[in-house]
Write a protein that holds these residues in place. Structure first.
Motif, PDB file in Angstrom:
ATOM      1  N   LYS A 266       0.825  -1.200   0.000  1.00 51.60           N
ATOM      2  CA  LYS A 266       0.000   0.000   0.000  1.00 51.60           C
ATOM      3  C   LYS A 266       0.865   1.258   0.000  1.00 51.60           C
ATOM      4  O   LYS A 266       1.992   1.253   0.505  1.00 51.60           O
ATOM      5  CB  LYS A 266      -0.910  -0.001   1.224  1.00 51.60           C
ATOM      6  CG  LYS A 266      -1.895  -1.151   1.263  1.00 51.60           C
ATOM      7  CD  LYS A 266      -2.712  -1.125   2.541  1.00 51.60           C
ATOM      8  CE  LYS A 266      -3.684  -2.293   2.600  1.00 51.60           C
ATOM      9  NZ  LYS A 266      -4.455  -2.309   3.863  1.00 51.60           N
ATOM     10  N   ASP A 267       0.307   2.328  -0.524  1.00 54.91           N
ATOM     11  CA  ASP A 267       1.014   3.615  -0.516  1.00 54.91           C
ATOM     12  C   ASP A 267       1.264   4.115   0.902  1.00 54.91           C
ATOM     13  O   ASP A 267       2.163   4.937   1.127  1.00 54.91           O
ATOM     14  CB  ASP A 267       0.202   4.672  -1.278  1.00 54.91           C
ATOM     15  CG  ASP A 267       0.252   4.475  -2.787  1.00 54.91           C
ATOM     16  OD1 ASP A 267       0.874   3.497  -3.243  1.00 54.91           O
ATOM     17  OD2 ASP A 267      -0.338   5.304  -3.500  1.00 54.91           O
TER      18      ASP A 267
ATOM     19  N   LEU B 109      13.110   7.834 -12.127  1.00 56.02           N
ATOM     20  CA  LEU B 109      11.991   8.311 -11.315  1.00 56.02           C
ATOM     21  C   LEU B 109      12.540   8.811  -9.985  1.00 56.02           C
ATOM     22  O   LEU B 109      12.534   8.096  -8.984  1.00 56.02           O
ATOM     23  CB  LEU B 109      10.976   7.176 -11.095  1.00 56.02           C
ATOM     24  CG  LEU B 109       9.615   7.539 -10.510  1.00 56.02           C
ATOM     25  CD1 LEU B 109       8.861   8.527 -11.401  1.00 56.02           C
ATOM     26  CD2 LEU B 109       8.783   6.281 -10.295  1.00 56.02           C
ATOM     27  N   PRO B 110      13.026  10.053  -9.976  1.00 60.16           N
ATOM     28  CA  PRO B 110      13.721  10.579  -8.800  1.00 60.16           C
ATOM     29  C   PRO B 110      12.884  10.595  -7.518  1.00 60.16           C
ATOM     30  O   PRO B 110      13.447  10.617  -6.421  1.00 60.16           O
ATOM     31  CB  PRO B 110      14.081  12.014  -9.216  1.00 60.16           C
ATOM     32  CG  PRO B 110      14.060  12.002 -10.706  1.00 60.16           C
ATOM     33  CD  PRO B 110      13.006  11.005 -11.092  1.00 60.16           C
TER      34      PRO B 110
ATOM     35  N   GLY C   7       4.714   5.890   1.443  1.00 62.13           N
ATOM     36  CA  GLY C   7       4.281   6.925   0.521  1.00 62.13           C
ATOM     37  C   GLY C   7       4.052   6.360  -0.874  1.00 62.13           C
ATOM     38  O   GLY C   7       4.359   5.201  -1.155  1.00 62.13           O
ATOM     39  N   PRO C   8       3.519   7.185  -1.774  1.00 64.95           N
ATOM     40  CA  PRO C   8       3.149   6.708  -3.111  1.00 64.95           C
ATOM     41  C   PRO C   8       4.319   6.291  -3.988  1.00 64.95           C
ATOM     42  O   PRO C   8       4.119   5.639  -5.009  1.00 64.95           O
ATOM     43  CB  PRO C   8       2.407   7.897  -3.718  1.00 64.95           C
ATOM     44  CG  PRO C   8       2.889   9.081  -2.952  1.00 64.95           C
ATOM     45  CD  PRO C   8       3.152   8.592  -1.573  1.00 64.95           C
ATOM     46  N   TYR C   9       5.555   6.644  -3.596  1.00 60.61           N
ATOM     47  CA  TYR C   9       6.719   6.292  -4.416  1.00 60.61           C
ATOM     48  C   TYR C   9       7.675   5.354  -3.679  1.00 60.61           C
ATOM     49  O   TYR C   9       8.869   5.345  -3.941  1.00 60.61           O
ATOM     50  CB  TYR C   9       7.448   7.565  -4.869  1.00 60.61           C
ATOM     51  CG  TYR C   9       6.627   8.386  -5.830  1.00 60.61           C
ATOM     52  CD1 TYR C   9       6.590   8.082  -7.184  1.00 60.61           C
ATOM     53  CD2 TYR C   9       5.839   9.439  -5.375  1.00 60.61           C
ATOM     54  CE1 TYR C   9       5.814   8.806  -8.068  1.00 60.61           C
ATOM     55  CE2 TYR C   9       5.050  10.180  -6.246  1.00 60.61           C
ATOM     56  CZ  TYR C   9       5.049   9.849  -7.592  1.00 60.61           C
ATOM     57  OH  TYR C   9       4.258  10.570  -8.459  1.00 60.61           O
TER      58      TYR C   9
ATOM     59  N   ILE D 137       3.142   3.460  -7.947  1.00 60.47           N
ATOM     60  CA  ILE D 137       4.174   3.123  -8.926  1.00 60.47           C
ATOM     61  C   ILE D 137       3.675   2.025  -9.863  1.00 60.47           C
ATOM     62  O   ILE D 137       3.853   2.106 -11.082  1.00 60.47           O
ATOM     63  CB  ILE D 137       5.487   2.692  -8.237  1.00 60.47           C
ATOM     64  CG1 ILE D 137       6.111   3.870  -7.487  1.00 60.47           C
ATOM     65  CG2 ILE D 137       6.482   2.149  -9.265  1.00 60.47           C
ATOM     66  CD1 ILE D 137       7.350   3.506  -6.697  1.00 60.47           C
ATOM     67  N   ARG D 138       3.027   1.013  -9.295  1.00 55.27           N
ATOM     68  CA  ARG D 138       2.550  -0.096 -10.128  1.00 55.27           C
ATOM     69  C   ARG D 138       1.484   0.344 -11.126  1.00 55.27           C
ATOM     70  O   ARG D 138       1.438  -0.151 -12.246  1.00 55.27           O
ATOM     71  CB  ARG D 138       1.985  -1.209  -9.239  1.00 55.27           C
ATOM     72  CG  ARG D 138       3.040  -2.070  -8.576  1.00 55.27           C
ATOM     73  CD  ARG D 138       2.401  -3.103  -7.658  1.00 55.27           C
ATOM     74  NE  ARG D 138       1.934  -2.521  -6.417  1.00 55.27           N
ATOM     75  CZ  ARG D 138       0.763  -2.790  -5.839  1.00 55.27           C
ATOM     76  NH1 ARG D 138      -0.080  -3.629  -6.416  1.00 55.27           N
ATOM     77  NH2 ARG D 138       0.424  -2.227  -4.700  1.00 55.27           N
ATOM     78  N   SER D 139       0.660   1.292 -10.727  1.00 57.17           N
ATOM     79  CA  SER D 139      -0.452   1.682 -11.591  1.00 57.17           C
ATOM     80  C   SER D 139      -0.111   2.834 -12.539  1.00 57.17           C
ATOM     81  O   SER D 139      -0.576   2.860 -13.679  1.00 57.17           O
ATOM     82  CB  SER D 139      -1.675   2.069 -10.742  1.00 57.17           C
ATOM     83  OG  SER D 139      -1.365   3.157  -9.889  1.00 57.17           O
ATOM     84  N   LYS D 140       0.730   3.767 -12.093  1.00 58.19           N
ATOM     85  CA  LYS D 140       0.961   4.987 -12.875  1.00 58.19           C
ATOM     86  C   LYS D 140       2.363   5.099 -13.469  1.00 58.19           C
ATOM     87  O   LYS D 140       2.587   5.911 -14.370  1.00 58.19           O
ATOM     88  CB  LYS D 140       0.684   6.215 -12.004  1.00 58.19           C
ATOM     89  CG  LYS D 140      -0.768   6.323 -11.550  1.00 58.19           C
ATOM     90  CD  LYS D 140      -0.997   7.584 -10.733  1.00 58.19           C
ATOM     91  CE  LYS D 140      -2.463   7.698 -10.314  1.00 58.19           C
ATOM     92  NZ  LYS D 140      -2.720   8.913  -9.494  1.00 58.19           N
ATOM     93  N   HIS D 141       3.306   4.324 -12.968  1.00 59.30           N
ATOM     94  CA  HIS D 141       4.693   4.447 -13.437  1.00 59.30           C
ATOM     95  C   HIS D 141       5.284   3.084 -13.782  1.00 59.30           C
ATOM     96  O   HIS D 141       6.478   2.855 -13.606  1.00 59.30           O
ATOM     97  CB  HIS D 141       5.545   5.135 -12.363  1.00 59.30           C
ATOM     98  CG  HIS D 141       5.054   6.496 -11.982  1.00 59.30           C
ATOM     99  ND1 HIS D 141       5.247   7.606 -12.771  1.00 59.30           N
ATOM    100  CD2 HIS D 141       4.347   6.917 -10.898  1.00 59.30           C
ATOM    101  CE1 HIS D 141       4.705   8.665 -12.191  1.00 59.30           C
ATOM    102  NE2 HIS D 141       4.146   8.273 -11.062  1.00 59.30           N
ATOM    103  N   ARG D 142       4.443   2.211 -14.294  1.00 52.33           N
ATOM    104  CA  ARG D 142       4.885   0.835 -14.549  1.00 52.33           C
ATOM    105  C   ARG D 142       6.009   0.778 -15.580  1.00 52.33           C
ATOM    106  O   ARG D 142       6.965   0.023 -15.432  1.00 52.33           O
ATOM    107  CB  ARG D 142       3.694  -0.011 -14.997  1.00 52.33           C
ATOM    108  CG  ARG D 142       3.930  -1.492 -14.842  1.00 52.33           C
ATOM    109  CD  ARG D 142       2.632  -2.283 -14.734  1.00 52.33           C
ATOM    110  NE  ARG D 142       1.731  -2.092 -15.845  1.00 52.33           N
ATOM    111  CZ  ARG D 142       0.572  -1.441 -15.761  1.00 52.33           C
ATOM    112  NH1 ARG D 142       0.202  -0.897 -14.608  1.00 52.33           N
ATOM    113  NH2 ARG D 142      -0.215  -1.325 -16.815  1.00 52.33           N
TER     114      ARG D 142
END
Length: 227
Positions: A114-115, A153-154, A119-121, A199-204
């Motif tokens: 989970k994010d 992806l910094p 966090g989301p990254y 990351i999995r959904s938006k930066h795959r």
């Protein structure tokens, strides 16, 4: 081009193209309780690098492949371990007499978190505090992924062995379980990779680029130069 998988009862696997010493897997890819998009990551890495890959075809609620045999999942774990053996045999790196592999081997096991954890990254790499790989490979992995992630992806925050250190079963590929699974000895290096939902959904595509780099660099630095 669609991938061809060998279908089993609990999983499907692709042996790769036969020149990359390693495999990727998504052992919690099937609903319910799926780590969504981990199967897509594995499929893309197989296509991009030519490595082998394993994807679960049953939910962890039915049989958790990321565990030791516990009476309920015995057949599934046997099938998973057999798939790994088929891959190392296909690569022609298995010493049948010793049941050890003869070349450095990279195993990346992809999971979702989970994010809210980091966090989301966030990404966490688990090695059961260094037991599932050698100190040299762990140091290389940390330095290489940190450097590549900062380029691609910094925003990524990478942690090692904190909350999700990896199930003890990932150590057994290397050291054996002391019962009936001998493992493949010191050349086998496993990293359990927990990736945030964002990351999995938006930066795959970016995460696939990062881990393709890791697979190719491992092959170049440790396999091709091994003697």
């Amino acid at each position: 081009m669609s991938l061809k998988f060998i279908q089993q009862n609990y999983l499907k696997y692709n042996k790769g193209k036969g020149f990359i010493c390693g495999h990727v897997d998504a052992l919690h890819a099937t609903p319910p309780a799926a780590d969504v998009f981990t199967d897509k990551i594995v499929e893309s890495l197989i296509k991009k690098t030519g490595c082998a890959g394993i994807i679960s075809s049953v939910s962890r609620n039915e049989a958790d492949l990321n565990r030791s045999p516990n009476g309920d999942n015995d057949h599934a774990i046997k099938e998973y371990r057999d798939a790994v053996k088929k891959i190392v045999e296909f690569l022609n790196i298995l010493d049948d007499e010793q049941n050890h592999i003869t070349q450095p081997y990279l195993h990346l096991s992809f999971h979702g978190m989970k994010d809210t954890h980091y966090g989301p990254y966030g990404i966490e790499i688990g090695t059961v505090h260094g037991q599932s790989c050698s100190p040299i490979i762990k140091k290389w992995f940390l330095e290489t992924i940190t450097r590549k992630a900062s380029e691609i992806l910094p925003e990524i925050e990478i942690v090692f062995d904190e909350k999700f250190i990896g199930d003890e079963s990932i150590v057994y590929h290397r050291l054996g379980d002391g019962i009936d699974y001998s493992g493949y000895h010191h050349h086998f290096h496993t990293f359990q990779i927990e990736i945030s939902r964002t990351i999995r959904s938006k930066h795959r595509s970016k995460i696939i680029t990062i881990f393709s780099h890791m697979i190719n660099e491992f092959q170049k630095n440790f396999v091709n130069n091994y003697s």
